[in-house]
Write an enzyme that holds these catalytic residues in place. Sequence first.
Site, PDB file in Angstrom:
ATOM      1  CG  ASP A  30      18.381  22.374  19.893  1.00 50.97           C
ATOM      2  OD1 ASP A  30      19.250  22.477  20.785  1.00 50.97           O
ATOM      3  OD2 ASP A  30      17.198  22.079  20.142  1.00 50.97           O
ATOM      4  CE  LYS A  74       8.612  30.224  28.046  1.00 50.07           C
ATOM      5  NZ  LYS A  74       8.830  29.952  26.608  1.00 50.07           N
ATOM      6  CB  ALA A 124       4.353  19.854  27.187  1.00 50.73           C
ATOM      7  CG  ASP A 130      23.239  30.618  21.807  1.00 51.42           C
ATOM      8  OD1 ASP A 130      22.184  31.153  22.192  1.00 51.42           O
ATOM      9  OD2 ASP A 130      24.247  30.523  22.528  1.00 51.42           O
ATOM     10  CB  VAL A 131      17.727  32.254  20.274  1.00 56.02           C
ATOM     11  CG1 VAL A 131      17.119  31.195  19.377  1.00 56.02           C
ATOM     12  CG2 VAL A 131      17.559  31.910  21.750  1.00 56.02           C
ATOM     13  CE1 TYR A 161      10.703  29.044  30.776  1.00 55.60           C
ATOM     14  CE2 TYR A 161       8.732  28.590  32.061  1.00 55.60           C
ATOM     15  CZ  TYR A 161       9.464  28.425  30.903  1.00 55.60           C
ATOM     16  OH  TYR A 161       8.977  27.644  29.882  1.00 55.60           O
ATOM     17  CG  ASN A 213      10.089  25.114  21.291  1.00 56.76           C
ATOM     18  OD1 ASN A 213       9.118  25.077  22.030  1.00 56.76           O
ATOM     19  ND2 ASN A 213      11.085  24.247  21.392  1.00 56.76           N
TER      20      ASN A 213
END
Length: 267
Positions: free
Chosen positions: A55, A179, A208, A83-84, A175, A109
């Site tokens: 994370d 996705k 969620a 950090d991706v 977004y 995720n």
Amino acid sequence: MTSSKKEQPTPDCPPAHRLLEGRTVVVTAAAGAGIGAAAAHRCLEEGAKAVVIGDTHERRLAEAEKALGEEFGGDRVASVVCDVTAEAQIDALFDATEAFGGADVVINNAGLGGTASVLEMTDEQWHKVLDVTLTGTFRCVRAAGKRMVEAGKKGVIVNNASVVGWRAQEGQAHYAAAKAGVMALTRCAAMDLAPHGIRVNAVSPSLAMHPFLAKVTSDELLAELKGREAFGRAAEPWEIANVMVFLASDYASYLTGEVLSASSQHA
């Protein structure tokens, strides 16, 4: 106009069945109380040998590692600030799995949202969401795939997508595009990795509930979003995590390139 529905009670989380016995799992964006944290917890409940969590939030990540270690044993949990958008940090995350025999399961995720009309959305807003949510997932799939192939592992990669990749939602162009890209990436990566026995699938949640979502979303919008769900409620993060565990397990041995909707919305 969405009709209001009576909110159905949330069921109890089902007992574990050791579906990930002996496997090493990587989970990105796993600090806090969202889907990533629930996935890390559920994987350990399902018998994972070890879970390595990443994370960007150093304090929350350390707290998550400590809590999981206290519950499941510190020798089964490790964390790496990741950090991706930074390939070196992704490499460090996967390097940490070598102490546990390398990654068998990877749950991607990490994602970033936001709300802006395409009329006002800046290039910076667009690129930031795409870089984390889509390109970040690509970087992790690439890193995981290379290592699994080199190690001869018939591993599993599970990506987190979203129903907005299929369904229009105001203010979510960046977004939703990201996705939808994750879904396409999942399908194509699955074909590239299938000759190596590596499966790649995705989960597509609708709503969620977790503390961060409640903090950044108005009560009115949350009520509207819940009203779109057949059960009149949001999913609990563990309900999405259970679908991820299923896809990572041998019960899904013939599934690859699939995007599984984890949603109670109308078709």
